[in-house]
Design a protein around this motif. Structure first.
Motif, PDB file in Angstrom:
ATOM      1  N   LEU A  17       1.206  -5.800   8.829  1.00  0.00           N
ATOM      2  CA  LEU A  17       2.114  -6.225   7.757  1.00  0.00           C
ATOM      3  C   LEU A  17       1.478  -7.309   6.896  1.00  0.00           C
ATOM      4  CD1 LEU A  17       5.418  -6.288   9.821  1.00  0.00           C
ATOM      5  CD2 LEU A  17       4.833  -4.653   8.019  1.00  0.00           C
ATOM      6  N   THR A  37       2.347  -0.660   5.590  1.00  0.00           N
ATOM      7  CA  THR A  37       3.662  -0.283   6.096  1.00  0.00           C
ATOM      8  C   THR A  37       3.486   0.139   7.552  1.00  0.00           C
ATOM      9  OG1 THR A  37       4.455   0.389   3.939  1.00  0.00           O
ATOM     10  CG2 THR A  37       5.523   1.406   5.814  1.00  0.00           C
ATOM     11  N   VAL A  38       4.418  -0.243   8.398  1.00  0.00           N
ATOM     12  CA  VAL A  38       4.348   0.153   9.803  1.00  0.00           C
ATOM     13  C   VAL A  38       5.492   1.119  10.073  1.00  0.00           C
ATOM     14  CG1 VAL A  38       4.430  -0.652  12.196  1.00  0.00           C
ATOM     15  CG2 VAL A  38       3.270  -2.035  10.461  1.00  0.00           C
ATOM     16  N   LYS A  39       5.120   2.358  10.422  1.00  0.00           N
ATOM     17  CA  LYS A  39       6.138   3.396  10.651  1.00  0.00           C
ATOM     18  C   LYS A  39       6.164   3.763  12.116  1.00  0.00           C
ATOM     19  CE  LYS A  39       6.033   5.804   6.262  1.00  0.00           C
ATOM     20  NZ  LYS A  39       5.355   6.870   5.529  1.00  0.00           N
ATOM     21  N   ILE A  40       7.289   3.524  12.748  1.00  0.00           N
ATOM     22  CA  ILE A  40       7.435   3.867  14.156  1.00  0.00           C
ATOM     23  C   ILE A  40       8.438   5.009  14.228  1.00  0.00           C
ATOM     24  CG2 ILE A  40       8.018   2.981  16.455  1.00  0.00           C
ATOM     25  CD1 ILE A  40       5.626   1.507  15.196  1.00  0.00           C
ATOM     26  N   PHE A  90       8.738  -0.713   8.853  1.00  0.00           N
ATOM     27  CA  PHE A  90       8.679  -2.056   8.301  1.00  0.00           C
ATOM     28  C   PHE A  90       7.785  -1.996   7.079  1.00  0.00           C
ATOM     29  CE2 PHE A  90       9.125  -2.502  12.903  1.00  0.00           C
ATOM     30  CZ  PHE A  90      10.088  -3.484  13.050  1.00  0.00           C
ATOM     31  N   VAL A  95       6.447  -4.207   3.352  1.00  0.00           N
ATOM     32  CA  VAL A  95       6.376  -5.497   2.671  1.00  0.00           C
ATOM     33  C   VAL A  95       6.673  -5.281   1.200  1.00  0.00           C
ATOM     34  CG1 VAL A  95       4.884  -7.466   2.127  1.00  0.00           C
ATOM     35  CG2 VAL A  95       4.630  -6.285   4.309  1.00  0.00           C
ATOM     36  N   LEU A 151       9.813  -8.947   4.063  1.00  0.00           N
ATOM     37  CA  LEU A 151       9.708  -7.792   4.934  1.00  0.00           C
ATOM     38  C   LEU A 151      11.024  -7.027   4.912  1.00  0.00           C
ATOM     39  CD1 LEU A 151       8.183  -6.242   7.083  1.00  0.00           C
ATOM     40  CD2 LEU A 151       8.902  -7.924   8.746  1.00  0.00           C
ATOM     41  N   PHE A 176      13.060  -3.885   6.801  1.00  0.00           N
ATOM     42  CA  PHE A 176      13.107  -2.933   7.913  1.00  0.00           C
ATOM     43  C   PHE A 176      14.090  -1.836   7.564  1.00  0.00           C
ATOM     44  CE2 PHE A 176      15.255  -1.556  11.906  1.00  0.00           C
ATOM     45  CZ  PHE A 176      14.191  -0.869  12.447  1.00  0.00           C
ATOM     46  N   PRO A 236      15.843   1.289   9.327  1.00  0.00           N
ATOM     47  CA  PRO A 236      16.013   2.009  10.586  1.00  0.00           C
ATOM     48  C   PRO A 236      15.922   3.514  10.367  1.00  0.00           C
ATOM     49  CG  PRO A 236      18.119   1.139   9.805  1.00  0.00           C
ATOM     50  CD  PRO A 236      17.072   0.616   8.876  1.00  0.00           C
ATOM     51  N   MET A 281       0.376   1.814   9.127  1.00  0.00           N
ATOM     52  CA  MET A 281       0.124   2.061  10.536  1.00  0.00           C
ATOM     53  C   MET A 281       1.307   2.830  11.126  1.00  0.00           C
ATOM     54  SD  MET A 281      -0.819  -0.686  13.546  1.00  0.00           S
ATOM     55  CE  MET A 281       0.765  -1.502  13.670  1.00  0.00           C
ATOM     56  N   THR A 282       0.996   3.898  11.827  1.00  0.00           N
ATOM     57  CA  THR A 282       2.050   4.680  12.462  1.00  0.00           C
ATOM     58  C   THR A 282       2.092   4.329  13.952  1.00  0.00           C
ATOM     59  OG1 THR A 282       0.527   6.454  12.992  1.00  0.00           O
ATOM     60  CG2 THR A 282       1.678   6.620  10.883  1.00  0.00           C
ATOM     61  N   LYS A 283       3.095   4.888  14.643  1.00  0.00           N
ATOM     62  CA  LYS A 283       3.208   4.621  16.072  1.00  0.00           C
ATOM     63  C   LYS A 283       1.950   5.102  16.809  1.00  0.00           C
ATOM     64  CE  LYS A 283       6.106   5.597  20.073  1.00  0.00           C
ATOM     65  NZ  LYS A 283       7.280   6.331  20.549  1.00  0.00           N
ATOM     66  N   PHE A 311      10.000   0.105  22.169  1.00  0.00           N
ATOM     67  CA  PHE A 311      10.919   0.482  21.087  1.00  0.00           C
ATOM     68  C   PHE A 311      12.215   1.085  21.620  1.00  0.00           C
ATOM     69  CE2 PHE A 311       6.788   0.313  18.846  1.00  0.00           C
ATOM     70  CZ  PHE A 311       7.120  -0.711  17.977  1.00  0.00           C
ATOM     71  N   PRO A 315      21.922  -1.083  11.975  1.00  0.00           N
ATOM     72  CA  PRO A 315      20.940  -2.004  12.544  1.00  0.00           C
ATOM     73  C   PRO A 315      20.340  -2.873  11.432  1.00  0.00           C
ATOM     74  CG  PRO A 315      20.136   0.267  12.656  1.00  0.00           C
ATOM     75  CD  PRO A 315      21.472   0.311  11.995  1.00  0.00           C
ATOM     76  N   PHE A 356      17.481  -6.196  10.566  1.00  0.00           N
ATOM     77  CA  PHE A 356      16.347  -6.989  11.054  1.00  0.00           C
ATOM     78  C   PHE A 356      16.185  -8.233  10.202  1.00  0.00           C
ATOM     79  CE2 PHE A 356      11.748  -8.039  10.925  1.00  0.00           C
ATOM     80  CZ  PHE A 356      11.550  -8.310  12.267  1.00  0.00           C
ATOM     81  N   THR A 366      13.604 -11.241   9.519  1.00  0.00           N
ATOM     82  CA  THR A 366      12.218 -11.610   9.766  1.00  0.00           C
ATOM     83  C   THR A 366      12.123 -13.020  10.355  1.00  0.00           C
ATOM     84  OG1 THR A 366      11.745 -10.344   7.786  1.00  0.00           O
ATOM     85  CG2 THR A 366       9.948 -11.642   8.671  1.00  0.00           C
ATOM     86  N   LEU A 392       6.346 -14.905  11.114  1.00  0.00           N
ATOM     87  CA  LEU A 392       5.937 -13.662  10.459  1.00  0.00           C
ATOM     88  C   LEU A 392       6.083 -13.792   8.944  1.00  0.00           C
ATOM     89  CD1 LEU A 392       5.073 -10.714  10.348  1.00  0.00           C
ATOM     90  CD2 LEU A 392       7.333 -10.040  11.124  1.00  0.00           C
ATOM     91  N   LEU A 447       3.092 -13.430   6.055  1.00  0.00           N
ATOM     92  CA  LEU A 447       3.105 -12.508   4.919  1.00  0.00           C
ATOM     93  C   LEU A 447       2.719 -13.235   3.640  1.00  0.00           C
ATOM     94  CD1 LEU A 447       6.449 -10.565   5.437  1.00  0.00           C
ATOM     95  CD2 LEU A 447       4.172  -9.840   6.106  1.00  0.00           C
TER      96      LEU A 447
END
Lengths: 104, 94
Positions: A41, A46-49, A55, A57, A82, A84, A86, B1-3, B30, B78, B80, B82, B86, B90
């Protein structure tokens, strides 16, 4: 509805229960995961789970704010925030267990 | 970045672990967060951020195509927030 606050302790305990590693190593791995997400980040990645969420920026431009006490105008500098989002899976799971009238 | 990239990076940093176990570790983290939120708990990870669930009340919406009013039931969202460290990371540029 339990309304507790889960922290690193419970998450690393779950990792410890799931994989046969020591408690210390489980805690270190959780920390590494959070650090890797943070680093990505910080590089504006981007962080994709999948099935959890993403997540990303977002850059915000400069704007004029006001000190609410004095009324004085102050510039709010450009900054990054940031966001998020879901996943559908997470939203569905949160609503499935909690919605009134659902068989649980 | 992916899982899967996250799993890969974690596996590279921990060559003594089986990839299968690294996958389980990441999935567990998770899943635990999601489970906690689904049972009404909040998850606070100092320095990173906090996940919580907020209720959004029912409202009357409109079908944008026909203009008919529709009842939108209340739902849980849900959320979030920050964490301080963190947020600072940034906004630091080296």
């Amino acid at each position: 509805m339990s309304n507790q606050t889960i922290t690193r302790a419970q998450l690393s305990e779950a990792v410890y229960q799931e994989v046969g590693l020591s408690r210390n190593e489980s805690a270190d791995l959780l920390e590494s995961v959070l650090a890797m997400i943070t680093d990505a980040l910080a590089k504006d990645e981007t962080v994709k789970i999948s099935s959890f969420g993403s997540f990303s920026v977002r850059s915000k431009g400069q704007r004029i704010g006001r000190n609410p006490k004095t009324g004085e105008e102050v510039p709010i500098l450009p900054r990054k925030v940031l966001v998020f989002r879901p996943s559908q899976v997470m939203k569905a799971r949160i609503n499935a267990k909690r919605s009134p009238g659902s068989a649980a | 970045m992916t899982k899967s990239e996250l799993i890969q990076r974690l596996a590279e940093a921990n060559p003594h672990l089986y990839l299968r176990d690294v996958e389980r570790i990441v999935t567990t983290i998770f899943d635990e967060i999601t489970d906690a939120l689904a049972s009404g708990d909040r998850v606070e990870l100092r320095g990173f951020g906090a996940f919580s669930v907020k209720e959004r009340g029912s409202r009357t919406g409109r079908n944008p195509r026909t203009g008919d009013s529709v009842d939108v039931p209340s739902k849980f969202i849900p959320y979030f927030k920050t964490g301080k460290q963190l947020r600072e990371k940034l906004n630091t540029h080296g």
